[in-house]
Design a protein around this motif. Structure first.
Motif, PDB file in Angstrom:
ATOM      1  N   LEU A  39       0.856  -1.177   0.000  1.00 29.37           N
ATOM      2  CA  LEU A  39       0.000   0.000   0.000  1.00 29.37           C
ATOM      3  C   LEU A  39       0.895   1.231   0.000  1.00 29.37           C
ATOM      4  O   LEU A  39       1.723   1.392   0.905  1.00 29.37           O
ATOM      5  N   GLY A  40       0.760   2.061  -0.999  1.00 23.64           N
ATOM      6  CA  GLY A  40       1.510   3.312  -1.053  1.00 23.64           C
ATOM      7  C   GLY A  40       0.685   4.425  -0.450  1.00 23.64           C
ATOM      8  O   GLY A  40      -0.523   4.489  -0.653  1.00 23.64           O
ATOM      9  N   VAL A  41       1.342   5.288   0.331  1.00 20.50           N
ATOM     10  CA  VAL A  41       0.669   6.476   0.852  1.00 20.50           C
ATOM     11  C   VAL A  41       1.404   7.675   0.293  1.00 20.50           C
ATOM     12  O   VAL A  41       2.599   7.850   0.543  1.00 20.50           O
ATOM     13  N   ILE A  42       0.694   8.468  -0.513  1.00 27.12           N
ATOM     14  CA  ILE A  42       1.349   9.623  -1.107  1.00 27.12           C
ATOM     15  C   ILE A  42       0.597  10.904  -0.754  1.00 27.12           C
ATOM     16  O   ILE A  42      -0.584  10.888  -0.413  1.00 27.12           O
ATOM     17  N   GLY A  43       1.315  12.006  -0.801  1.00 28.28           N
ATOM     18  CA  GLY A  43       0.744  13.298  -0.462  1.00 28.28           C
ATOM     19  C   GLY A  43       1.885  14.246  -0.165  1.00 28.28           C
ATOM     20  O   GLY A  43       3.002  13.819   0.116  1.00 28.28           O
ATOM     21  N   GLU A  44       1.573  15.547  -0.214  1.00 31.99           N
ATOM     22  CA  GLU A  44       2.596  16.547   0.043  1.00 31.99           C
ATOM     23  C   GLU A  44       3.081  16.467   1.482  1.00 31.99           C
ATOM     24  O   GLU A  44       2.448  15.824   2.320  1.00 31.99           O
ATOM     25  N   ASP A 244     -10.471  15.233  -7.715  1.00 35.34           N
ATOM     26  CA  ASP A 244      -9.873  16.428  -8.319  1.00 35.34           C
ATOM     27  C   ASP A 244      -8.458  16.680  -7.808  1.00 35.34           C
ATOM     28  O   ASP A 244      -7.571  17.015  -8.571  1.00 35.34           O
ATOM     29  N   TYR A 245      -8.290  16.521  -6.479  1.00 31.46           N
ATOM     30  CA  TYR A 245      -6.968  16.768  -5.911  1.00 31.46           C
ATOM     31  C   TYR A 245      -5.946  15.784  -6.484  1.00 31.46           C
ATOM     32  O   TYR A 245      -4.832  16.162  -6.831  1.00 31.46           O
ATOM     33  N   THR A 246      -6.339  14.514  -6.593  1.00 27.18           N
ATOM     34  CA  THR A 246      -5.430  13.514  -7.164  1.00 27.18           C
ATOM     35  C   THR A 246      -5.035  13.916  -8.582  1.00 27.18           C
ATOM     36  O   THR A 246      -3.868  13.828  -8.965  1.00 27.18           O
ATOM     37  N   ARG A 247      -6.005  14.389  -9.340  1.00 24.93           N
ATOM     38  CA  ARG A 247      -5.723  14.819 -10.716  1.00 24.93           C
ATOM     39  C   ARG A 247      -4.710  15.957 -10.739  1.00 24.93           C
ATOM     40  O   ARG A 247      -3.765  15.945 -11.513  1.00 24.93           O
ATOM     41  N   LEU A 249      -2.558  16.635  -8.409  1.00 29.37           N
ATOM     42  CA  LEU A 249      -1.278  16.089  -7.949  1.00 29.37           C
ATOM     43  C   LEU A 249      -0.559  15.370  -9.100  1.00 29.37           C
ATOM     44  O   LEU A 249       0.632  15.571  -9.334  1.00 29.37           O
ATOM     45  N   LEU A 250      -1.298  14.567  -9.830  1.00 30.42           N
ATOM     46  CA  LEU A 250      -0.697  13.818 -10.938  1.00 30.42           C
ATOM     47  C   LEU A 250      -0.200  14.772 -12.014  1.00 30.42           C
ATOM     48  O   LEU A 250       0.856  14.565 -12.606  1.00 30.42           O
TER      49      LEU A 250
END
Ligand code: ADP
Ligand code: MG
Length: 257
Positions: A39-44, A244-247, A249-250
């Protein structure tokens, strides 16, 4: 196997005139790590990733929510069950390398988990250390060196070896390659992959590099200011992000493909 259900954590800072500010580090986060999966956890930075890792390790308690390991709520266990959990869920931090005691040889550092376990006869320790050094692609001759005599990548491997000597089922990897040169990162990630395949390990992998997450993770949780933005298998998330936030971020993070 490891399930986090509605985890909330608020940090309160006392202000100079009473009162104070609160940070909602995690807001009702629910994820699970399947057997043998990553499981990857990503974020600023500041999104709550390390707080989630520390709760999964039971280093800190959530304000509400449960952590279940093998079906058991580990926020409430103690004694033998807690010791069992601590052995089976092992951390590897970004600065595992820096945390190695500079006055200890590698052999001495690697004897500690064996000592802690208590179920490996002393006569076997030397062979276990040789075996684990071989398993992480380091020469057994490094056992007599000190941490400063090793490269950053080698030291991070020692941090991984130390966790593996506990014979864990899950590794909590909090930015395990972020401090390493890009050329070394791939080596350590490939090693982690091989170890996962050979030992059936599950990983919680924290990172901020999306190309690494895409390559390394089966499932991905996207966090933003403690809020769960997305939780999906990696392929779906990268192909067709729902949030939307994921978009954003990508789109914002360049990915080398
Ligand atoms: P990340 O690992 O994604 O960078 P963290 O989990 O370290 O994020 O932090 C999430 C938020 O919680 C941040 O705003 C951080 O300042 C705050 N925080 C983390 N640990 C503490 C603490 N011990 N005391 C007060 N605030 C904290
Ligand atoms: Mg962090």
């Amino acid at each position: 196997m490891l399930e986090l259900d509605a985890i909330t954590k608020v940090f309160r800072k006392r202000g100079p005139f009473g009162g104070g500010r609160s940070t909602v580090a995690l807001d009702r986060i629910s994820v699970r790590i399947g057997d043998g999966r990553t499981l990857g956890v990503i974020g600023e930075s500041g999104s709550g990733k390390s707080t989630l890792a520390r709760i999964a390790l039971r280093m800190i308690a959530p304000d509400s929510g449960t952590v279940r390991f093998g079906g058991r709520d580990i926020t409430r266990v103690s004694g033998k069950a807690l010791r069992d959990f601590r052995r089976k869920v092992q951390p590897v931090f970004q600065d595992s390398a820096g945390a190695l005691d500079p006055r200890m040889t590698i052999a001495r550092i690697l004897r500690e988990p064996l000592m802690l376990r208590g179920d490996v006869p002393r006569a076997e320790w030397s062979k276990r250390i040789t075996d684990i050094l071989t398993a992480i692609d380091l020469s057994p001759a490094l056992r007599d060196r000190y941490p400063r005599q090793l490269s950053g990548g080698q030291r991070q491997r020692i941090g991984i070896a130390r966790a593996l000597l506990m014979e864990p089922e899950i590794l909590i990897l909090d930015e395990p390659v972020s401090a390493l040169d890009v050329s070394v990162q791939a080596n350590v990630l490939n090693l982690l992959r091989d170890l996962q395949r050979d030992r059936g390990l599950s990983y919680l992998f924290i990172g901020h590099d999306l190309s690494i997450a895409e390559y390394f993770c089966d499932d991905i949780l996207v966090l933003h200011n403690g809020v769960q933005k997305d939780f999906a298998d990696a392929e779906t998330l990268f192909r067709d992000p729902k949030d939307d936030y994921t978009r954003t971020l990508l789109a914002a993070m360049p990915r080398q493909l």
